[in-house]
Design a protein around this motif. Structure first.
Motif, PDB file in Angstrom:
ATOM      1  N   LEU A   1       0.841  -1.190   0.000  1.00  0.00           N
ATOM      2  CA  LEU A   1       0.000   0.000   0.000  1.00  0.00           C
ATOM      3  C   LEU A   1       0.880   1.245   0.000  1.00  0.00           C
ATOM      4  N   ASP A   2       0.263   2.378  -0.201  1.00  0.00           N
ATOM      5  CA  ASP A   2       1.002   3.622  -0.214  1.00  0.00           C
ATOM      6  C   ASP A   2       1.795   3.752   1.093  1.00  0.00           C
ATOM      7  N   ALA A   3       3.024   4.205   0.993  1.00  0.00           N
ATOM      8  CA  ALA A   3       3.927   4.411   2.146  1.00  0.00           C
ATOM      9  C   ALA A   3       4.416   3.098   2.761  1.00  0.00           C
TER      10      ALA A   3
ATOM     11  N   GLY B   1       8.157   2.060 -12.740  1.00  0.00           N
ATOM     12  CA  GLY B   1       6.977   2.263 -11.902  1.00  0.00           C
ATOM     13  C   GLY B   1       5.707   2.197 -12.730  1.00  0.00           C
ATOM     14  N   PHE B   2       4.658   1.622 -12.153  1.00  0.00           N
ATOM     15  CA  PHE B   2       3.366   1.549 -12.852  1.00  0.00           C
ATOM     16  C   PHE B   2       2.327   2.334 -12.078  1.00  0.00           C
ATOM     17  N   ARG B   3       1.766   3.329 -12.750  1.00  0.00           N
ATOM     18  CA  ARG B   3       0.775   4.187 -12.109  1.00  0.00           C
ATOM     19  C   ARG B   3      -0.581   3.962 -12.770  1.00  0.00           C
ATOM     20  N   VAL B   4      -1.514   4.854 -12.536  1.00  0.00           N
ATOM     21  CA  VAL B   4      -2.814   4.754 -13.213  1.00  0.00           C
ATOM     22  C   VAL B   4      -2.530   4.678 -14.714  1.00  0.00           C
ATOM     23  N   PRO B   5      -3.083   3.692 -15.405  1.00  0.00           N
ATOM     24  CA  PRO B   5      -2.757   3.541 -16.833  1.00  0.00           C
ATOM     25  C   PRO B   5      -3.061   4.801 -17.642  1.00  0.00           C
ATOM     26  N   THR B   6      -2.179   5.089 -18.578  1.00  0.00           N
ATOM     27  CA  THR B   6      -2.420   6.201 -19.508  1.00  0.00           C
ATOM     28  C   THR B   6      -3.548   5.767 -20.456  1.00  0.00           C
TER      29      THR B   6
ATOM     30  N   ASN C   1     -13.656  -1.686  -8.276  1.00  0.00           N
ATOM     31  CA  ASN C   1     -14.530  -2.146  -9.377  1.00  0.00           C
ATOM     32  C   ASN C   1     -14.246  -1.413 -10.686  1.00  0.00           C
ATOM     33  N   LEU C   2     -12.958  -1.284 -11.005  1.00  0.00           N
ATOM     34  CA  LEU C   2     -12.616  -0.531 -12.219  1.00  0.00           C
ATOM     35  C   LEU C   2     -12.932  -1.330 -13.482  1.00  0.00           C
ATOM     36  N   VAL C   3     -12.967  -2.642 -13.339  1.00  0.00           N
ATOM     37  CA  VAL C   3     -13.495  -3.491 -14.418  1.00  0.00           C
ATOM     38  C   VAL C   3     -14.386  -4.528 -13.726  1.00  0.00           C
TER      39      VAL C   3
ATOM     40  N   ASN D   1       8.123  -1.166  -9.499  1.00  0.00           N
ATOM     41  CA  ASN D   1       7.488  -0.463  -8.393  1.00  0.00           C
ATOM     42  C   ASN D   1       5.994  -0.438  -8.726  1.00  0.00           C
ATOM     43  N   ARG D   2       5.237  -1.367  -8.137  1.00  0.00           N
ATOM     44  CA  ARG D   2       3.892  -1.765  -8.571  1.00  0.00           C
ATOM     45  C   ARG D   2       4.061  -2.542  -9.874  1.00  0.00           C
ATOM     46  N   SER D   3       2.998  -3.243 -10.273  1.00  0.00           N
ATOM     47  CA  SER D   3       3.207  -4.225 -11.332  1.00  0.00           C
ATOM     48  C   SER D   3       1.874  -4.648 -11.957  1.00  0.00           C
TER      49      SER D   3
ATOM     50  N   TYR E   1       0.133  -6.739 -10.837  1.00  0.00           N
ATOM     51  CA  TYR E   1      -0.790  -7.094  -9.748  1.00  0.00           C
ATOM     52  C   TYR E   1      -1.773  -5.972  -9.408  1.00  0.00           C
ATOM     53  N   GLU E   2      -1.460  -4.731  -9.788  1.00  0.00           N
ATOM     54  CA  GLU E   2      -2.434  -3.648  -9.555  1.00  0.00           C
ATOM     55  C   GLU E   2      -3.762  -3.977 -10.228  1.00  0.00           C
ATOM     56  N   ASP E   3      -3.691  -4.791 -11.285  1.00  0.00           N
ATOM     57  CA  ASP E   3      -4.896  -5.095 -12.043  1.00  0.00           C
ATOM     58  C   ASP E   3      -5.780  -6.158 -11.395  1.00  0.00           C
ATOM     59  N   VAL E   4      -5.313  -6.702 -10.261  1.00  0.00           N
ATOM     60  CA  VAL E   4      -6.202  -7.543  -9.444  1.00  0.00           C
ATOM     61  C   VAL E   4      -6.277  -6.971  -8.017  1.00  0.00           C
ATOM     62  N   LEU E   5      -5.736  -5.757  -7.823  1.00  0.00           N
ATOM     63  CA  LEU E   5      -5.753  -5.133  -6.494  1.00  0.00           C
ATOM     64  C   LEU E   5      -6.623  -3.869  -6.529  1.00  0.00           C
ATOM     65  N   VAL E   6      -6.007  -2.737  -6.926  1.00  0.00           N
ATOM     66  CA  VAL E   6      -6.789  -1.496  -6.961  1.00  0.00           C
ATOM     67  C   VAL E   6      -8.001  -1.647  -7.890  1.00  0.00           C
ATOM     68  N   VAL E   7      -7.806  -2.366  -8.972  1.00  0.00           N
ATOM     69  CA  VAL E   7      -8.879  -2.552  -9.950  1.00  0.00           C
ATOM     70  C   VAL E   7     -10.051  -3.322  -9.332  1.00  0.00           C
ATOM     71  N   ARG E   8      -9.708  -4.303  -8.507  1.00  0.00           N
ATOM     72  CA  ARG E   8     -10.740  -5.107  -7.844  1.00  0.00           C
ATOM     73  C   ARG E   8     -11.412  -4.298  -6.722  1.00  0.00           C
TER      74      ARG E   8
ATOM     75  N   TRP F   1      -0.106  -5.549 -21.557  1.00  0.00           N
ATOM     76  CA  TRP F   1       0.605  -4.886 -22.660  1.00  0.00           C
ATOM     77  C   TRP F   1       1.742  -4.000 -22.151  1.00  0.00           C
ATOM     78  N   ARG F   2       1.443  -3.192 -21.138  1.00  0.00           N
ATOM     79  CA  ARG F   2       2.486  -2.273 -20.643  1.00  0.00           C
ATOM     80  C   ARG F   2       3.570  -3.018 -19.864  1.00  0.00           C
ATOM     81  N   ILE F   3       3.214  -4.176 -19.321  1.00  0.00           N
ATOM     82  CA  ILE F   3       4.158  -4.982 -18.548  1.00  0.00           C
ATOM     83  C   ILE F   3       5.196  -5.605 -19.487  1.00  0.00           C
TER      84      ILE F   3
HETATM   85  P1  AMP Z   1       2.232   5.916  -6.499  1.00  0.00           P
HETATM   86  O1  AMP Z   1       2.771   4.543  -6.400  1.00  0.00           O
HETATM   87  O2  AMP Z   1       2.088   6.612  -5.181  1.00  0.00           O
HETATM   88  O3  AMP Z   1       2.927   6.726  -7.535  1.00  0.00           O
HETATM   89  O4  AMP Z   1       0.716   5.794  -7.019  1.00  0.00           O
HETATM   90  C1  AMP Z   1       0.404   5.149  -8.186  1.00  0.00           C
HETATM   91  C2  AMP Z   1      -1.087   4.949  -8.203  1.00  0.00           C
HETATM   92  O5  AMP Z   1      -1.421   4.319  -9.426  1.00  0.00           O
HETATM   93  C3  AMP Z   1      -1.596   4.054  -7.093  1.00  0.00           C
HETATM   94  O6  AMP Z   1      -2.705   4.624  -6.463  1.00  0.00           O
HETATM   95  C4  AMP Z   1      -1.990   2.790  -7.823  1.00  0.00           C
HETATM   96  O7  AMP Z   1      -3.017   2.075  -7.212  1.00  0.00           O
HETATM   97  C5  AMP Z   1      -2.389   3.344  -9.170  1.00  0.00           C
HETATM   98  N1  AMP Z   1      -2.346   2.302 -10.208  1.00  0.00           N
HETATM   99  C6  AMP Z   1      -1.297   1.565 -10.590  1.00  0.00           C
HETATM  100  N2  AMP Z   1      -1.660   0.665 -11.525  1.00  0.00           N
HETATM  101  C7  AMP Z   1      -2.982   0.842 -11.724  1.00  0.00           C
HETATM  102  C8  AMP Z   1      -3.944   0.210 -12.573  1.00  0.00           C
HETATM  103  N3  AMP Z   1      -3.616  -0.787 -13.380  1.00  0.00           N
HETATM  104  N4  AMP Z   1      -5.208   0.672 -12.539  1.00  0.00           N
HETATM  105  C9  AMP Z   1      -5.546   1.693 -11.715  1.00  0.00           C
HETATM  106  N5  AMP Z   1      -4.692   2.315 -10.898  1.00  0.00           N
HETATM  107  C10 AMP Z   1      -3.438   1.902 -10.894  1.00  0.00           C
END
Ligand code: AMP
Ligand code: MG
Length: 302
Positions: A67-69, A92-97, A137-139, A123-125, A127-134, A107-109
């Protein structure tokens, strides 16, 4: 203590995060007591990564989740930063563009996985697609629930191509997260990291734990194991991650390639002969040790 066995999510087992104490330090009392060990493992990591680069046979992918921090960035700089930047990459993987979101989640992986001889840290991977997404309810569930198998299949495919995958979940408590948020708030150099969304996300802690428990249970495999690292104490997290990375790299049986030349011949031809010639001309020649330092002890024969 065998931290690797202790923190490994055994393939097929069911993880219960409430039973894993984020404050655990395996008997180490404080940072001071762990310092020398961390230093030693970091040194081993430097050597192993150099050999991995030289051999060019294996790729290593280290996935950091939490989680964050939780300390993903700190782990990268304190522990994995001991590796040579020439053979390592952090991604690092953030909110998808928009472009990423218009493609399948892998694809991005796929574009970032390591080449032979390279160590890549996520740094994130995927797995975000079965974590934050779940959690949010992003999908629809019908889609994210199939992704565990897709990830396992993809990681198996990478494994078959000599990519060794090591996955760490940095486990902190909600109290520790709040403490770290407060530290960010009090440190002008870190205030830029703060978003209110980070605080609001804390309301979903339970859902995140459930999503993590499922991800860890369903996707820890022999080729791509998960480790749950108690991370409330940053120094213990560094100790555990560095020790496990060293042991994982050692398990690959990396061999430094044999010299492509006759070392003695080259030494005689270009060093000893030149030294004698220079000496004959009265030039100052800095003489090294009788025999140069060799790494024979670490060269394994085929
Ligand atoms: P940070 O790691 O603090 O830069 O934050 C990155 C943010 O991107 C986090 O809130 C992640 O949950 C979010 N994030 C990463 N991958 C995905 C994804 N596939 N779908 C939605 N949010 C994502
Ligand atoms: Mg953040």
């Amino acid at each position: 203590m065998k931290l690797r066995e202790l923190f490994l999510v055994k393939p097929g087992s069911k993880v219960n995060l409430s039973k894993i104490d984020p404050d655990f330090t395996a008997g180490f009392k404080n940072e001071k007591s762990a310092k020398n060990k961390i230093k030693k493992y970091n040194k081993s990591m430097t050597d192993l990564q150099n050999s991995l680069f030289a051999e060019g046979k294996w790729s290593v992918l280290i996935c950091l989740q939490g989680l964050d921090a939780a300390g993903k960035t700190g782990t990268i700089s304190h522990v994995l930063g001991s590796m040579d930047p020439q053979g390592t990459r952090v991604c690092g993987f953030r909110v998808p563009t928009a472009e990423e979101a218009a493609h399948d989640f892998l694809w991005r992986i796929e574009k970032q996985v390591p080449a032979k001889g390279e160590v890549v840290i996520f740094n994130r991977s995927q797995y975000e697609d079965v974590l934050v997404v779940r959690v949010h309810n992003l999908v629809p569930e019908a889609r994210w629930s199939k992704r565990y198998d897709f990830i396992n299949n993809y990681e198996r495919q990478l494994g078959a191509n000599n990519t060794h995958i090591i996955k760490f979940f940095l486990h902190i408590s909600p109290e520790e997260q709040l403490k770290r948020y407060k530290e960010r708030l009090d440190d002008p150099a870190k205030q830029w990291k703060i978003t209110e969304a980070d605080y609001k996300e804390r309301d979903f802690w339970k859902q995140y734990m459930a999503a993590y428990e499922d991800a860890l249970s369903k996707t820890s495999t022999e080729n791509a194991p998960w480790y749950v690292i108690p991370s409330n104490h940053k120094w213990f997290r560094d100790l555990a991650v560095s020790k496990i990375v060293v042991e994982e790299l050692e398990s690959l049986g990396i061999k430094i390639p044999k010299p492509q030349v006759d070392v003695d011949e080259i030494r005689r031809k270009y060093h000893e002969a030149r030294s004698e010639e220079a000496e004959g001309k009265g030039l100052h020649v800095e003489k090294g040790p009788e025999r140069p330092r060799t790494r024979k002890a670490t060269i394994k024969k085929d």
